[in-house]
Design a protein around this motif. Sequence first.
Motif, mmCIF file in Angstrom:
data_model
loop_
_atom_site.group_PDB
_atom_site.id
_atom_site.type_symbol
_atom_site.label_atom_id
_atom_site.label_comp_id
_atom_site.label_asym_id
_atom_site.label_seq_id
_atom_site.Cartn_x
_atom_site.Cartn_y
_atom_site.Cartn_z
ATOM 1 N N THR A 23 0.841 -1.190 0.000
ATOM 2 C CA THR A 23 0.000 0.000 0.000
ATOM 3 C C THR A 23 0.874 1.237 0.000
ATOM 4 O O THR A 23 1.729 1.396 0.874
ATOM 5 C CB THR A 23 -0.922 0.029 1.226
ATOM 6 O OG1 THR A 23 -1.734 -1.153 1.253
ATOM 7 C CG2 THR A 23 -1.833 1.249 1.184
ATOM 8 N N ILE A 24 0.639 2.107 -0.972
ATOM 9 C CA ILE A 24 1.363 3.382 -1.036
ATOM 10 C C ILE A 24 0.480 4.479 -0.461
ATOM 11 O O ILE A 24 -0.737 4.474 -0.660
ATOM 12 C CB ILE A 24 1.794 3.711 -2.485
ATOM 13 C CG1 ILE A 24 2.726 4.911 -2.512
ATOM 14 C CG2 ILE A 24 0.579 3.918 -3.385
ATOM 15 C CD1 ILE A 24 3.370 5.163 -3.887
ATOM 16 N N SER A 25 1.093 5.395 0.254
ATOM 17 C CA SER A 25 0.358 6.525 0.822
ATOM 18 C C SER A 25 1.270 7.739 0.859
ATOM 19 O O SER A 25 2.488 7.605 0.776
ATOM 20 C CB SER A 25 -0.161 6.189 2.222
ATOM 21 O OG SER A 25 0.916 5.903 3.091
ATOM 22 N N ARG A 26 0.670 8.916 1.001
ATOM 23 C CA ARG A 26 1.456 10.141 1.075
ATOM 24 C C ARG A 26 0.876 11.062 2.123
ATOM 25 O O ARG A 26 -0.330 11.047 2.397
ATOM 26 C CB ARG A 26 1.517 10.839 -0.292
ATOM 27 C CG ARG A 26 0.196 11.368 -0.802
ATOM 28 C CD ARG A 26 0.321 11.849 -2.258
ATOM 29 N NE ARG A 26 1.192 13.006 -2.379
ATOM 30 C CZ ARG A 26 1.760 13.390 -3.519
ATOM 31 N NH1 ARG A 26 1.577 12.678 -4.626
ATOM 32 N NH2 ARG A 26 2.521 14.474 -3.567
ATOM 33 N N ASP A 27 1.752 11.889 2.677
ATOM 34 C CA ASP A 27 1.362 12.918 3.635
ATOM 35 C C ASP A 27 1.892 14.238 3.083
ATOM 36 O O ASP A 27 3.086 14.531 3.205
ATOM 37 C CB ASP A 27 1.947 12.610 5.016
ATOM 38 C CG ASP A 27 1.462 13.562 6.080
ATOM 39 O OD1 ASP A 27 1.136 14.723 5.753
ATOM 40 O OD2 ASP A 27 1.436 13.155 7.252
ATOM 41 N N ASN A 28 1.008 14.997 2.479
ATOM 42 C CA ASN A 28 1.451 16.244 1.844
ATOM 43 C C ASN A 28 1.886 17.290 2.867
ATOM 44 O O ASN A 28 2.650 18.200 2.536
ATOM 45 C CB ASN A 28 0.337 16.803 0.955
ATOM 46 C CG ASN A 28 0.132 15.970 -0.300
ATOM 47 O OD1 ASN A 28 1.010 15.219 -0.722
ATOM 48 N ND2 ASN A 28 -1.049 16.094 -0.889
ATOM 49 N N GLY A 29 1.416 17.163 4.084
ATOM 50 C CA GLY A 29 1.828 18.097 5.126
ATOM 51 C C GLY A 29 3.244 17.849 5.607
ATOM 52 O O GLY A 29 3.943 18.771 6.036
ATOM 53 N N LYS A 30 3.680 16.580 5.502
ATOM 54 C CA LYS A 30 5.017 16.215 5.963
ATOM 55 C C LYS A 30 5.979 15.947 4.819
ATOM 56 O O LYS A 30 7.140 15.600 5.043
ATOM 57 C CB LYS A 30 4.937 14.978 6.863
ATOM 58 C CG LYS A 30 4.176 15.210 8.152
ATOM 59 C CD LYS A 30 4.178 13.953 9.017
ATOM 60 C CE LYS A 30 3.447 14.201 10.336
ATOM 61 N NZ LYS A 30 3.424 12.989 11.192
ATOM 62 N N ASN A 31 5.496 16.086 3.587
ATOM 63 C CA ASN A 31 6.332 15.829 2.401
ATOM 64 C C ASN A 31 6.918 14.427 2.412
ATOM 65 O O ASN A 31 8.126 14.232 2.139
ATOM 66 C CB ASN A 31 7.458 16.863 2.288
ATOM 67 C CG ASN A 31 6.965 18.231 1.857
ATOM 68 O OD1 ASN A 31 5.764 18.470 1.786
ATOM 69 N ND2 ASN A 31 7.885 19.126 1.582
#
Length: 119
Positions: free
Chosen positions: A68-76
């Motif tokens: 599973t890939i995920s991203r946190d745009n707030g933490k880059n």
Amino acid sequence: QVQLVESGGGLVQPGGSLRLSCAASGIIFGLYTMGWYRQAPGKQRDLVATITSGGNTNYADSVKGRFTISRDNGKNTVSLEMNSLKPEDTAVYYCKAARTSWGRTLESWGQGTQVTVSS
């Protein structure tokens, strides 16, 4: 200067789990499609998973249902949760940032992190 730094690789037994992370700097993270690729010895670098700025995901058939890939745009950051690992998942895993701007594709790669699945 764009910098992508991967972490979280290591040695794990078949059936185990690992979580890879990639921290990005020097880019407007929210504009980029982020991806994980892997390269086994003697083989080409292959796509594992990507996630767009809007959160749309794409996976290689070989990892669907396990990774599973995920991203946190707030933490880059972008992460790859890997479950039910198999020996054939052994490779160097690379983080990639990419976007298209004015017809040009801009991309950057991390230095890679080794994942070894072995008993």
